[in-house]
Design an enzyme around this catalytic site. Sequence first.
Site, PDB file in Angstrom:
ATOM      1  N   LYS A  10       0.850  -1.187   0.011  1.00 22.48           N
ATOM      2  CA  LYS A  10      -0.120   0.079  -0.074  1.00 22.48           C
ATOM      3  C   LYS A  10       0.794   1.189   0.053  1.00 22.48           C
ATOM      4  O   LYS A  10       1.985   1.283   0.331  1.00 22.48           O
ATOM      5  CB  LYS A  10      -0.900   0.007   1.110  1.00 22.48           C
ATOM      6  CG  LYS A  10      -1.920  -1.041   1.155  1.00 22.48           C
ATOM      7  CD  LYS A  10      -2.968  -1.147   2.361  1.00 22.48           C
ATOM      8  CE  LYS A  10      -4.014  -2.087   2.020  1.00 22.48           C
ATOM      9  NZ  LYS A  10      -5.172  -1.975   3.360  1.00 22.48           N
ATOM     10  N   TYR A  50     -12.377  -2.423  -4.087  1.00 26.34           N
ATOM     11  CA  TYR A  50     -13.026  -2.415  -2.715  1.00 26.34           C
ATOM     12  C   TYR A  50     -14.488  -2.519  -2.681  1.00 26.34           C
ATOM     13  O   TYR A  50     -15.105  -1.976  -1.724  1.00 26.34           O
ATOM     14  CB  TYR A  50     -12.341  -1.223  -1.657  1.00 26.34           C
ATOM     15  CG  TYR A  50     -11.061  -1.783  -1.281  1.00 26.34           C
ATOM     16  CD1 TYR A  50     -10.617  -2.760  -0.534  1.00 26.34           C
ATOM     17  CD2 TYR A  50      -9.783  -0.894  -1.579  1.00 26.34           C
ATOM     18  CE1 TYR A  50      -9.450  -3.139  -0.169  1.00 26.34           C
ATOM     19  CE2 TYR A  50      -8.632  -1.042  -1.081  1.00 26.34           C
ATOM     20  CZ  TYR A  50      -8.351  -2.346  -0.257  1.00 26.34           C
ATOM     21  OH  TYR A  50      -7.108  -2.508   0.291  1.00 26.34           O
ATOM     22  N   ASN A 113      -2.129   0.420   6.491  1.00 23.97           N
ATOM     23  CA  ASN A 113      -1.663  -1.067   7.488  1.00 23.97           C
ATOM     24  C   ASN A 113      -0.762  -1.731   6.237  1.00 23.97           C
ATOM     25  O   ASN A 113      -0.666  -3.147   6.458  1.00 23.97           O
ATOM     26  CB  ASN A 113      -2.851  -2.062   7.661  1.00 23.97           C
ATOM     27  CG  ASN A 113      -3.729  -2.502   6.783  1.00 23.97           C
ATOM     28  OD1 ASN A 113      -3.750  -1.882   5.602  1.00 23.97           O
ATOM     29  ND2 ASN A 113      -4.691  -3.396   7.006  1.00 23.97           N
ATOM     30  N   HIS A 116      -2.169  -5.646   1.420  1.00 30.97           N
ATOM     31  CA  HIS A 116      -3.187  -6.023   1.470  1.00 30.97           C
ATOM     32  C   HIS A 116      -2.962  -7.558   0.715  1.00 30.97           C
ATOM     33  O   HIS A 116      -2.269  -7.716   0.122  1.00 30.97           O
ATOM     34  CB  HIS A 116      -4.479  -5.517   0.417  1.00 30.97           C
ATOM     35  CG  HIS A 116      -5.386  -6.410  -0.157  1.00 30.97           C
ATOM     36  ND1 HIS A 116      -6.577  -6.427   0.722  1.00 30.97           N
ATOM     37  CD2 HIS A 116      -5.392  -7.216  -1.122  1.00 30.97           C
ATOM     38  CE1 HIS A 116      -7.399  -7.199   0.033  1.00 30.97           C
ATOM     39  NE2 HIS A 116      -6.831  -7.885  -1.144  1.00 30.97           N
ATOM     40  N   GLU A 127      -9.397 -10.992  -7.600  1.00 31.93           N
ATOM     41  CA  GLU A 127      -8.491  -9.494  -7.458  1.00 31.93           C
ATOM     42  C   GLU A 127      -7.356  -9.681  -8.393  1.00 31.93           C
ATOM     43  O   GLU A 127      -6.785  -8.815  -8.926  1.00 31.93           O
ATOM     44  CB  GLU A 127      -7.960  -9.660  -6.228  1.00 31.93           C
ATOM     45  CG  GLU A 127      -9.048  -9.315  -5.166  1.00 31.93           C
ATOM     46  CD  GLU A 127      -8.655  -9.454  -3.524  1.00 31.93           C
ATOM     47  OE1 GLU A 127      -9.528  -9.107  -2.506  1.00 31.93           O
ATOM     48  OE2 GLU A 127      -7.281  -9.832  -3.256  1.00 31.93           O
TER      49      GLU A 127
HETATM   50  P1  CMP Z   1      -7.554  -4.655   3.214  1.00 32.85           P
HETATM   51  O1  CMP Z   1      -7.124  -6.056   3.510  1.00 32.85           O
HETATM   52  O2  CMP Z   1      -6.982  -3.959   2.258  1.00 32.85           O
HETATM   53  O3  CMP Z   1      -9.226  -4.601   3.059  1.00 32.85           O
HETATM   54  C1  CMP Z   1      -9.953  -3.503   3.267  1.00 32.85           C
HETATM   55  C2  CMP Z   1      -9.096  -2.457   4.113  1.00 32.85           C
HETATM   56  O4  CMP Z   1      -9.939  -1.565   4.910  1.00 32.85           O
HETATM   57  C3  CMP Z   1      -8.308  -3.258   5.388  1.00 32.85           C
HETATM   58  O5  CMP Z   1      -7.297  -3.791   4.557  1.00 32.85           O
HETATM   59  C4  CMP Z   1      -7.978  -1.967   6.068  1.00 32.85           C
HETATM   60  O6  CMP Z   1      -6.923  -1.519   5.915  1.00 32.85           O
HETATM   61  C5  CMP Z   1      -9.244  -0.981   5.835  1.00 32.85           C
HETATM   62  N1  CMP Z   1     -10.153  -0.892   7.157  1.00 32.85           N
HETATM   63  C6  CMP Z   1     -10.339   0.239   7.977  1.00 32.85           C
HETATM   64  N2  CMP Z   1     -11.092  -0.133   9.017  1.00 32.85           N
HETATM   65  C7  CMP Z   1     -11.592  -1.207   8.996  1.00 32.85           C
HETATM   66  C8  CMP Z   1     -12.138  -2.248   9.837  1.00 32.85           C
HETATM   67  N3  CMP Z   1     -12.874  -1.581  10.835  1.00 32.85           N
HETATM   68  N4  CMP Z   1     -12.297  -3.363   9.565  1.00 32.85           N
HETATM   69  C9  CMP Z   1     -11.621  -4.072   8.323  1.00 32.85           C
HETATM   70  N5  CMP Z   1     -10.785  -3.035   7.685  1.00 32.85           N
HETATM   71  C10 CMP Z   1     -10.776  -1.862   7.855  1.00 32.85           C
END
Ligand code: CMP
Length: 142
Positions: A10, A50, A113, A116, A127
């Site tokens: 990311k 998403y 974070n 992904h 994906e």
């Molecule tokens: P990702 O695996 O990329 O999929 C969706 C993203 O939303 C997740 O990682 C997080 O970075 C972000 N996100 C933010 N808040 C939440 C939450 N409460 N639960 C899950 N994903 C979240």
Amino acid sequence: ALERTFSIIKPDAVAKNVIGAIYNRFESAGLRIVASKMVHLSKEQAEGFYAEHSERPFFGALVSFMTSGPVMVQVLEGENAVLKNREIMGATNPAEALAGTLRADYAASIDENACHGSDAPESAAREIAYFFTAEEVCPRTR
Ligand code: CMP
């Protein structure tokens, strides 16, 4: 089973200059990079990727973050690649991620974070197809 999974490094991790460090984690765990490119996602691309989260309260922030800078997208291939990549990444929330995982080492928050990874083989196939043509995925021949 031999699987493929889809992975994104990311914008926060690209900005931290840890693309190579993260690729090393994948390779050290026995995953092979069989497709890879850098892209700066458009709003439409991020929203489409998403789409399953479109009703969640964090959707706007997620799309804004994912379009804030370039990302690396890659296909990882190996035994149990989906689960293995999820173990390498650690929990979605870095506060809950085990020591030594990508999120524990590189992520600042649940919103930013670092990476992904697909959560199942079915989502991996969807994906991968969102970002790569069949010709762009290059399984090893030697
Ligand atoms: P990702 O695996 O990329 O999929 C969706 C993203 O939303 C997740 O990682 C997080 O970075 C972000 N996100 C933010 N808040 C939440 C939450 N409460 N639960 C899950 N994903 C979240």
